[in-house]
Design a protein around this motif. Structure first.
Motif: not given
Lengths: 156, 420
Positions: B109-119, B131-138, B154-157, B167-172
């Motif tokens: 998405s352009d608007i949302e940070d969609i992830a494989g796993i979001k906490v 194992i995370l593969k081809d996710n937008f954010w992992a 973690i393997e991105g596209p 990002n692969g591992i994104h922490i905010w």
């Protein structure tokens, strides 16, 4: 033949008076003139052009504001300012947009400012994400307040 | 004696507590022939403290929301498929464990940070061996405390350009996070920290991400050590932060016009120690830094080992090995308020006649030519030219030509053997 050249001269002069337009940003390649980060997100980028034609690119609206506030380029030397519209992801003149500061829209440098050319789209964003609507002058004072220390350092 | 009694009583309580917990926690199995056919169903029925065990297979159930404190464990790596539409796993409860899954194809998405796993907004979580593969954010953590992200692959596209990969591992906005032993590739930034404090990044490998291997902003009092950052688009950027410890990492193969091993931008009171900078356009680039100690590192075969801008002050560079770099140090000003001493420079040609281990004449690591290049990047085309050879020769013979103040007054005669 000589007359033809004479005819061309005014054309040549006219062609110099072209409309100022932004230089395209190369995402993943160009870096921010304020914070050095590689510009990656077309939803937040910005650009400044001076009257002499020098171009500065930014990864975020807050970096553009901070750059101006730091005085590296004098205000009277600025020819045009553009910011990315959050939805269309195109560079639009700052005079044509309103800004939103929202915790839910995370900008690259953490002050969470985004821009909207379309009034309806801005309303939609406020509905979905909440936050405060600002004009460009408000953005300058908001960034000036939040980044007082950093701008004071003149970080280049 | 009394102490013993207390110990016994305490042990008793602990045992009571543990048995109490186990008595109530259940295991729920998910598979086509199990009592639960879908993970959603098991999540609905499960109670806090339970473990949901998911058998191998493919599960495409839209977004799975974990809103209870439970463990979600995959056996034989079941695939959770986002089908290019959904956020795959969203965790909104404290103390959730997610282990042993393959998580793939999140929405974009352009608007949302969609992830494989979001906490989001929780305390305590463990994301382990997935194992995370081809996710937008992992893996995406926002507003969390005390989470551990360990041993994930973690393997991105691998698509360069905005809007294709986050990002692969994104922490905010988080605290006390541990990232350990993860492998990240093919994303925008491998690891991204923004407003993350008192955290540790340890033993990860981040390579071939299209922007930064590690990107670090406004994240005070963190440590990253023993990581490998390799062949990332730009390198590693640590920015606007105080008190970072950077130790035992390898920064290597970051070639490209504007690339570097490590960019330090507006960093104060930090330590760079025991790292190896190998074959980068610039090993370390320091811009607007104060009171950093750069000690016992190896700079090997970089274009520039160290570019230190004059807006950096009171930094100490000592006991490092500078081995076969094209330029050892460069700066953009003749004055440079930083201390460089007791380093080993493979390009040093001086002698140690008094045998104290230090060369008898100072080493000037800033070549006049590198100073010219720093101020006129286009001049770098002259690097192998006869003109520059002459210039270097003149400079070595008559040091007065160089007005640049940086010099190592006690250059070491032998390389530093720091503990590896």
């Amino acid at each position: 033949m000589r007359y033809l050249i004479l005819l061309l001269i005014p054309l040549l002069i006219l062609s110099c008076e072209k409309v100022v337009s932004p230089e395209p940003i190369e995402y993943g390649k160009d870096s921010c003139s304020f914070c050095r980060m590689i510009i990656a997100d077309a939803g937040f980028s910005a650009e400044l052009k001076t009257k002499k034609g020098k171009v500065y690119k930014f990864d975020s609206i807050e970096c553009l504001a901070a750059f101006i506030l730091s005085g590296k380029v004098k205000r009277e030397e600025i020819s045009a300012l553009w910011v990315s519209d959050f939805y269309s992801r195109e560079l639009v003149s700052v005079e044509r947009v309103k800004f939103l500061v929202s915790e839910k829209i995370r900008s690259p440098m953490g002050l969470n400012i985004s821009a909207y050319a379309d009034e309806e789209k801005l309303k939609e964003a406020v509905r979905n994400f909440g936050g405060k609507v600002l004009n460009w002058e408000d953005v300058l004072s908001y960034v000036g307040e939040k980044w007082k220390e950093r701008i004071g350092k003149g970080s280049f | 004696m009394e102490g013993e009694n207390w110990k016994g009583l305490f042990l008793g309580f602990v045992l009571l507590f543990i048995t109490n917990l186990t008595a109530h926690s259940k295991e729920l199995y998910v598979c086509p022939s199990c009592s639960f056919k879908t993970i959603k169903e098991a999540l609905r029925v499960a109670k806090a403290g339970d473990t949901i065990r998911v058998k191998g297979g493919t599960y495409a159930e839209g977004t799975l929301v974990v809103n209870k404190s439970l463990s979600l464990v995959g056996e034989d790596y079941p695939l959770l498929d986002g089908r290019g539409k959904y956020e795959v796993l969203r965790i909104t409860a404290d103390n959730v464990v997610v282990e042993g899954f393959r998580i793939a194809n999140s929405g974009r998405s352009d608007i949302e940070d969609i992830a494989g796993i979001k906490v989001e907004n929780v305390k305590g979580c463990v994301i382990r061996k997935n194992i995370l593969k081809d996710n937008f954010w992992a893996i995406y953590l926002a507003g969390v405390e005390e989470c551990r992200v360990e041993g994930n692959r973690i393997e991105g596209p691998f698509r360069v350009g905005e809007a294709y990969s986050g990002n692969g591992i994104h922490i905010w906005h988080s605290k006390r996070i541990l990232l350990r032993g993860n492998y990240i590739t093919g994303h925008r930034d491998g690891i991204y920290f923004e407003f993350v404090e008192d955290s540790t990044i340890e033993g990860n490998v981040s390579e071939n991400n299209w922007r930064y291997g590690l990107h670090f902003m406004f994240s005070h009092r963190d440590t990253y050590r023993d990581n490998i950052f390799r062949r990332n688009g730009v390198g590693v950027a640590v920015m606007y932060t105080k008190k970072v410890i950077m130790k035992g990492n390898r920064f290597e193969f970051n070639w490209g016009g504007a690339s570097y091993g490590l960019l330090l931008k507006a960093i104060d009171d930090s330590i760079v120690e025991n790292n190896i900078f190998y074959k980068n356009t610039a090993g370390v680039l320091m811009d607007e830094c104060q009171r950093i100690t750069i000690k016992e590192n190896d700079f090997v075969e970089n274009g520039w080992a160290l570019r230190i801008w004059a807006n950096s002050m009171n930094n100490v560079i000592k006991l490092n090995n500078f081995l076969s770099n094209t330029f050892d140090v460069s700066t953009n000003s003749t004055q440079n308020p930083n201390l460089i001493k007791e380093n080993y420079w493979s390009a040093y040609r001086g002698y140690d006649l008094n045998g104290d281990g230090y060369g008898d004449v100072p080493y000037r690591p800033v070549k006049l030519f590198s100073y010219i290049v720093e101020n006129n990047p286009a001049a770098s085309v002259l690097i192998k030219s006869f003109f520059v050879k002459i210039l270097n020769l003149v400079e070595d013979t008559f040091p007065v030509v160089t007005s640049i103040s940086i010099s190592d007054r006690k250059p070491l005669m032998e390389a530093v053997r720091w503990k590896r």
